[in-house]
Write an enzyme that holds these catalytic residues in place. Structure first.
Site, mmCIF file in Angstrom:
data_model
loop_
_atom_site.group_PDB
_atom_site.id
_atom_site.type_symbol
_atom_site.label_atom_id
_atom_site.label_comp_id
_atom_site.label_asym_id
_atom_site.label_seq_id
_atom_site.Cartn_x
_atom_site.Cartn_y
_atom_site.Cartn_z
ATOM 1 N N SER A 1 1.818 -9.868 -0.782
ATOM 2 C CA SER A 1 1.466 -8.451 -0.685
ATOM 3 C C SER A 1 1.824 -7.813 0.651
ATOM 4 O O SER A 1 2.023 -6.609 0.726
ATOM 5 C CB SER A 1 -0.025 -8.273 -0.963
ATOM 6 N N LYS B 1 0.808 -1.220 0.000
ATOM 7 C CA LYS B 1 0.000 0.000 0.000
ATOM 8 C C LYS B 1 0.841 1.270 0.000
ATOM 9 O O LYS B 1 0.405 2.309 -0.480
ATOM 10 C CB LYS B 1 -0.956 -0.015 1.184
ATOM 11 N N GLU C 1 -9.843 6.597 3.604
ATOM 12 C CA GLU C 1 -10.654 5.618 4.316
ATOM 13 C C GLU C 1 -9.737 4.468 4.695
ATOM 14 O O GLU C 1 -8.705 4.259 4.060
ATOM 15 C CB GLU C 1 -11.772 5.099 3.412
HETATM 16 C C1 LIG Z 1 -5.010 -4.123 1.731
HETATM 17 C C2 LIG Z 1 -4.294 -5.354 1.460
HETATM 18 C C3 LIG Z 1 -4.685 -6.223 0.430
HETATM 19 C C4 LIG Z 1 -5.930 -6.028 -0.390
HETATM 20 O O1 LIG Z 1 -5.928 -4.881 -1.182
HETATM 21 P P1 LIG Z 1 -5.751 -4.961 -2.752
HETATM 22 O O2 LIG Z 1 -6.140 -3.606 -3.203
HETATM 23 O O3 LIG Z 1 -6.644 -6.031 -3.254
HETATM 24 O O4 LIG Z 1 -4.322 -5.264 -3.011
HETATM 25 C C5 LIG Z 1 -3.913 -7.342 0.178
HETATM 26 N N1 LIG Z 1 -2.818 -7.618 0.917
HETATM 27 C C6 LIG Z 1 -2.417 -6.812 1.922
HETATM 28 C C7 LIG Z 1 -1.208 -7.186 2.696
HETATM 29 C C8 LIG Z 1 -3.136 -5.656 2.236
HETATM 30 O O5 LIG Z 1 -2.729 -4.864 3.241
#
Ligand SMILES: *Cc1c(COP(=O)(O)O)cnc(C)c1O
Length: 398
Positions: A384, A98, A120
Site C-alpha cells: 500500500s 491514498k 482528518e
Molecule cells: C493509511 C495507510 C494504510 C491504512 O489505511 P487503509 O484505509 O486501511 O488502507 C495502509 N497503508 C498505508 C501505506 C497507508 O498510508
C-alpha cells in the site's frame, strides 16, 4: 483502467441506505442528513458521467502515476516456495494508495462547486494526499490533526504546510486520529455550504464507505487485469487493514471469485497486551464516526485508543464492509504484531530492494503464517505504501 468499470455479478452492496448487512448506515446529526444525501446523489451522477470518469482516469495516470506495476518478487518467492506478486501502490505520487481516493473526492468537490476542503489525518499520509490535491486544484485545505500526532509525524506536518494547507491541532481526548476525525466532522457540520469533507478511508456515514471503495478499486481492477494477461491464478490476496481502504479496493473485484482473501490487522504488542488496533478480531460492533461497525471499546461502550507501531493502522474502528465480510466469512482476518511487521519490512528490503511502509509490512509478515500447501497458484500482496516516512522507526529498531 477506466474508473469503476464493471459491476460484480454476485455482490451488490451496500443497499440504498448504505448498509452492508447490519453494518454501515448513517448515525449522524440532523444537519448532516441533507449534505450526505446531496453527496450520494452527486456521486451517483458523477459515476455515470463519462466526462467525470475520463477526467479522473486522466489525473490518476498523469498526476498519480497509474497504472502501478504488478511485480513478481522472485527472491521472496524462492524463500516461501510459491510465486509472490506485489501490487506496487508504493510507487504512486505521495507514496501510497491514498492519492487514488483524494483525487476522486477532490474532483467531486470541484463538481459541486465547493471551494474549501476539510480532512482528518493521523499519520499525516491522508493529510499530505489531501494537501497535494488541494494545491493541484487551487482549493483551500484545512487538515485536522491531533497534537500528539503532530509531534510524532512532524515531517508530514511540514509537507502539508509547504503544500499550502492549514494544519489545525486538535487538543481533545487522546489528541490523535479519532479526535481529529470528530473535529473535522464538526467543521463540516458548521461550514457545509461551501465545504467538502474528504474522508481518508472506507469509514464514516454513507456514502463514504461505498465511494472510497469505488475510488480505491482501481487497485484490484488493475491487478485482476494483469493476472489475466499473464495467465496467473491468484490463490490468495493479502492486504493490511487500518480503516480498510487499500484492502477493500484490492479485494473488491475478487469478491465473487474463489480467491482466498486475507486482511491483516495491527496486533500491536501482541495477544497478551491491550495495546493493539485489531478492531475486527479483538473488537465488538458499535457506532463511531457515523457508522455501525466493529470497534475497540470498553465493556460499557467507550471507544478505547488503538495502538500500532504503524500510525496508519492506529485507528480504533474499521470500515463497515469489512465487518460484513468478516461475519460472512468471505474475508479472513489475522493479526500481525509490531515486532513481526518490523521483521517483515527488513526481509522485504533485503530480498527485493523495496522498503515498504510499516502498514504494508503487516501484509508481508502474514506470509510467515501461510502454509505452503494451502497455496494453489500465486499469492498477491498489496504494497500500500513506501517506507520513507518510517525511516526513523526502522532505524531505531535495527
Ligand atoms: C493509511 C495507510 C494504510 C491504512 O489505511 P487503509 O484505509 O486501511 O488502507 C495502509 N497503508 C498505508 C501505506 C497507508 O498510508
Amino acid at each position: 483502467m477506466p474508473f469503476a468499470q464493471q459491476a460484480l455479478k454476485n455482490y451488490n452492496l451496500p443497499d440504498a441506505g448504505g448498509h452492508f448487512g447490519v453494518f454501515g448506515g448513517r448515525y449522524i446529526p440532523e444537519t448532516l442528513m441533507m449534505p450526505c444525501e446531496e453527496l450520494t446523489e452527486a456521486y451517483r451522477a458523477a459515476k455515470q458521467d463519462a466526462q467525470f470518469r475520463a477526467e479522473l482516469d486522466f489525473h490518476l495516470k498523469t498526476f498519480a502515476g497509474r497504472p502501478t506495476p504488478l511485480y513478481l518478487a522472485e527472491r521472496m518467492s524462492q524463500r516461501y516456495g510459491y510465486p509472490i506478486y506485489l501490487k506496487r501502490e508504493d510507487l504512486l505520487h505521495t507514496g501510497a494508495h491514498k492519492i487514488n481516493n483524494a483525487l476522486g473526492q477532490v474532483l467531486l468537490a470541484s463538481r459541486l462547486g465547493k471551494k474549501r476542503i476539510v480532512a482528518e489525518t493521523g499519520a499525516g499520509q491522508h493529510g499530505v494526499a489531501v494537501a497535494t490535491v488541494c494545491a493541484r486544484f487551487g482549493l483551500q485545505g484545512v487538515i485536522y490533526m491531533g497534537s500528539v500526532d503532530m509531534e510524532r509525524q512532524a515531517p508530514n506536518v511540514g509537507r502539508m504546510k509547504l503544500l499550502g494547507a492549514e494544519v489545525r491541532p486538535v487538543e481533545n481526548g487522546t489528541k490523535t486520529l479519532k479526535d481529529a476525525t470528530s473535529e473535522a466532522i464538526r467543521d463540516w457540520v458548521t461550514n457545509v455550504r461551501d465545504t467538502f469533507y474528504i474522508i481518508g478511508s472506507v469509514v464514516g456515514p454513507h456514502p463514504y464507505p461505498m465511494m472510497v471503495r469505488d475510488f480505491q478499486r482501481v487497485i484490484g481492477d488493475e491487478t485482476l487485469c494483469d493476472l489475466e494477461k499473464g495467465d496467473v491464478h491468484a490463490s490468495h490476496l493479502v492486504a493490511c487493514v487500518g480503516g480498510g481502504s487499500n484492502a477493500i479496493g484490492f479485494f473488491y473485484p475478487f469478491l465473487d471469485s474463489s480467491t482466498t482473501l486475507i486482511g491483516v490487522e495491527a496486533g500491536g504488542e501482541g495477544d497478551n497486551s491491550e495495546h493493539h488496533a485489531a478492531a475486527l478480531t479483538r473488537g465488538k460492533p458499535g457506532v463511531l464516526h457515523g457508522s455501525h461497525s466493529y470497534l475497540l471499546q470498553t465493556a460499557d461502550g467507550q471507544v478505547v485508543e488503538a495502538h500500532s507501531i504503524s500510525a496508519g493502522l492506529d485507528y480504533p474502528g474499521v470500515g463497515p464492509e469489512h465487518s460484513y465480510l468478516f461475519e460472512q466469512g468471505r474475508v479472513t482476518y489475522h493479526r500481525v504484531s509490531d515486532a513481526e511487521a518490523l521483521a517483515a519490512a527488513r526481509r522485504l528490503t533485503m530480498l527485493e530492494g523495496i522498503l515498504p511502509a510499516l502498514e504494508s509490512a503487516h501484509a508481508i509478515a502474514y506470509l510467515e503464517n501461510l502454509p505452503r500447501e494451502d497455496v494453489e497458484g500465486a499469492v498477491v500482496i498489496c504494497l500500500s505504501g513506501r517506507g520513507d516516512k518510517d525511516l526513523q522507526t526502522y532505524l531505531s529498531h535495527v
